[in-house]
Scaffold this motif. Sequence first.
Motif, PDB file in Angstrom:
ATOM      1  N   ASP A  70       0.836  -1.198   0.000  1.00 12.63           N
ATOM      2  CA  ASP A  70       0.000   0.000   0.000  1.00 12.63           C
ATOM      3  C   ASP A  70       0.870   1.246   0.000  1.00 12.63           C
ATOM      4  O   ASP A  70       1.673   1.452   0.924  1.00 12.63           O
ATOM      5  CB  ASP A  70      -0.919   0.008   1.227  1.00 12.63           C
ATOM      6  CG  ASP A  70      -1.854  -1.192   1.229  1.00 12.63           C
ATOM      7  OD1 ASP A  70      -2.624  -1.337   0.266  1.00 12.63           O
ATOM      8  OD2 ASP A  70      -1.799  -1.982   2.188  1.00 12.63           O
ATOM      9  N   ILE A  71       0.696   2.083  -1.024  1.00 16.40           N
ATOM     10  CA  ILE A  71       1.530   3.262  -1.212  1.00 16.40           C
ATOM     11  C   ILE A  71       0.647   4.494  -1.378  1.00 16.40           C
ATOM     12  O   ILE A  71      -0.393   4.428  -2.045  1.00 16.40           O
ATOM     13  CB  ILE A  71       2.429   3.113  -2.464  1.00 16.40           C
ATOM     14  CG1 ILE A  71       3.305   1.859  -2.351  1.00 16.40           C
ATOM     15  CG2 ILE A  71       3.289   4.344  -2.691  1.00 16.40           C
ATOM     16  CD1 ILE A  71       2.855   0.722  -3.203  1.00 16.40           C
ATOM     17  N   LYS A  92       0.158  -3.778  -6.619  1.00 16.97           N
ATOM     18  CA  LYS A  92       0.236  -2.889  -5.466  1.00 16.97           C
ATOM     19  C   LYS A  92      -0.926  -1.900  -5.486  1.00 16.97           C
ATOM     20  O   LYS A  92      -1.489  -1.609  -6.547  1.00 16.97           O
ATOM     21  CB  LYS A  92       1.577  -2.121  -5.461  1.00 16.97           C
ATOM     22  CG  LYS A  92       2.800  -3.031  -5.370  1.00 16.97           C
ATOM     23  CD  LYS A  92       4.085  -2.221  -5.330  1.00 16.97           C
ATOM     24  CE  LYS A  92       5.316  -3.109  -5.345  1.00 16.97           C
ATOM     25  NZ  LYS A  92       5.439  -3.940  -4.138  1.00 16.97           N
ATOM     26  N   ASN A  93      -1.287  -1.398  -4.309  1.00 13.17           N
ATOM     27  CA  ASN A  93      -2.417  -0.468  -4.188  1.00 13.17           C
ATOM     28  C   ASN A  93      -1.905   0.947  -3.955  1.00 13.17           C
ATOM     29  O   ASN A  93      -1.018   1.164  -3.125  1.00 13.17           O
ATOM     30  CB  ASN A  93      -3.316  -0.879  -3.018  1.00 13.17           C
ATOM     31  CG  ASN A  93      -3.828  -2.294  -3.158  1.00 13.17           C
ATOM     32  OD1 ASN A  93      -4.368  -2.669  -4.192  1.00 13.17           O
ATOM     33  ND2 ASN A  93      -3.636  -3.107  -2.125  1.00 13.17           N
ATOM     34  N   PHE A  94      -2.495   1.900  -4.675  1.00 11.89           N
ATOM     35  CA  PHE A  94      -2.034   3.281  -4.607  1.00 11.89           C
ATOM     36  C   PHE A  94      -3.175   4.229  -4.263  1.00 11.89           C
ATOM     37  O   PHE A  94      -4.271   4.127  -4.818  1.00 11.89           O
ATOM     38  CB  PHE A  94      -1.423   3.710  -5.944  1.00 11.89           C
ATOM     39  CG  PHE A  94      -0.126   3.024  -6.268  1.00 11.89           C
ATOM     40  CD1 PHE A  94       1.086   3.635  -6.017  1.00 11.89           C
ATOM     41  CD2 PHE A  94      -0.129   1.745  -6.823  1.00 11.89           C
ATOM     42  CE1 PHE A  94       2.284   2.989  -6.301  1.00 11.89           C
ATOM     43  CE2 PHE A  94       1.059   1.092  -7.117  1.00 11.89           C
ATOM     44  CZ  PHE A  94       2.263   1.722  -6.859  1.00 11.89           C
ATOM     45  N   ILE A 116      -7.376   1.251 -15.033  1.00 12.77           N
ATOM     46  CA  ILE A 116      -6.313   1.199 -14.028  1.00 12.77           C
ATOM     47  C   ILE A 116      -7.017   1.033 -12.687  1.00 12.77           C
ATOM     48  O   ILE A 116      -7.540   1.991 -12.119  1.00 12.77           O
ATOM     49  CB  ILE A 116      -5.451   2.480 -14.062  1.00 12.77           C
ATOM     50  CG1 ILE A 116      -4.825   2.655 -15.450  1.00 12.77           C
ATOM     51  CG2 ILE A 116      -4.359   2.422 -12.991  1.00 12.77           C
ATOM     52  CD1 ILE A 116      -4.107   3.987 -15.640  1.00 12.77           C
ATOM     53  N   ARG A 117      -7.055  -0.189 -12.190  1.00  9.70           N
ATOM     54  CA  ARG A 117      -7.921  -0.532 -11.061  1.00  9.70           C
ATOM     55  C   ARG A 117      -7.265  -0.394  -9.691  1.00  9.70           C
ATOM     56  O   ARG A 117      -7.960  -0.484  -8.671  1.00  9.70           O
ATOM     57  CB  ARG A 117      -8.420  -1.974 -11.226  1.00  9.70           C
ATOM     58  CG  ARG A 117      -9.227  -2.196 -12.507  1.00  9.70           C
ATOM     59  CD  ARG A 117      -9.729  -3.614 -12.584  1.00  9.70           C
ATOM     60  NE  ARG A 117     -10.471  -3.859 -13.813  1.00  9.70           N
ATOM     61  CZ  ARG A 117     -11.068  -5.011 -14.117  1.00  9.70           C
ATOM     62  NH1 ARG A 117     -11.007  -6.023 -13.245  1.00  9.70           N
ATOM     63  NH2 ARG A 117     -11.710  -5.153 -15.253  1.00  9.70           N
ATOM     64  N   ASN A 118      -5.956  -0.204  -9.642  1.00  9.93           N
ATOM     65  CA  ASN A 118      -5.256  -0.200  -8.351  1.00  9.93           C
ATOM     66  C   ASN A 118      -4.942   1.209  -7.870  1.00  9.93           C
ATOM     67  O   ASN A 118      -4.020   1.412  -7.073  1.00  9.93           O
ATOM     68  CB  ASN A 118      -3.970  -1.025  -8.439  1.00  9.93           C
ATOM     69  CG  ASN A 118      -3.006  -0.521  -9.503  1.00  9.93           C
ATOM     70  OD1 ASN A 118      -3.411   0.032 -10.517  1.00  9.93           O
ATOM     71  ND2 ASN A 118      -1.712  -0.728  -9.274  1.00  9.93           N
TER      72      ASN A 118
END
Length: 236
Positions: A70-71, A92-94, A116-118
């Motif tokens: 998680d960023i 990764k999740n943003f 762009i799902r994340n």
Amino acid sequence: MNILRDIFNKMNIPFDDDKAEKFQGYMEEILERNKFINLTAITDRDQFIRKHYADSLLCCQSDEFLDTEDIIDVGTGGGFPGIPLAIAFPDKNFVLIDSLNKRIRIINEICGMLDIRNVTAVHGRAEELARKKDMREQFDACVSRAVANMSTLAEYCIPFVKPGGTFIAYKGPECSKELEEARNAISVLGGNISRIEKPVFDELPFEHTLIYITKIENTKSKYPRKSGTPSKEPIK
């Protein structure tokens, strides 16, 4: 996208047609919408790829980034460095935050268009969002290319990072004095400067120096201070 493909190869990051389409699509959408709202001063496509895409990816070979899930990107502007990192690392999740709602709406719209799902883009000031329970000390890493004094930027960013996580600041090449002056502020906020890196890849020069700050303890509840204070009265 050949320039970008070469950069991915040099950085040993997987690159495929889906990523190429997303990078191309995001650039075209940003440049089109830039005619109506200020998203970037860079309109030449080769320079866009080098100075927005390649530059944003500078941290991606580091263990500090690779070990994250998680960023958060603080002061994302037109989506940098968050969007290039999100496209390159779809696992990764943003969360991208910015104080200008028009930019956030555009980022969310383009991410929807390009699947762009994340990425989740959130409108708000860092000083306020970092006090929310669902955001304070919830991220493995914080990245930021925001233009701010290092002491100020540290107060915006470090409160979002979990103890044990990392704040990665993209700063100008002549940042040594600024960093030294911010050393106490970083410590007060629970951070510790772990290293400074000036990335170089073959003939490609990069404008940013990366400063890696490890979060070694919880940020005191008084930080960040109320909106506007970190910029007007940086921690000494």
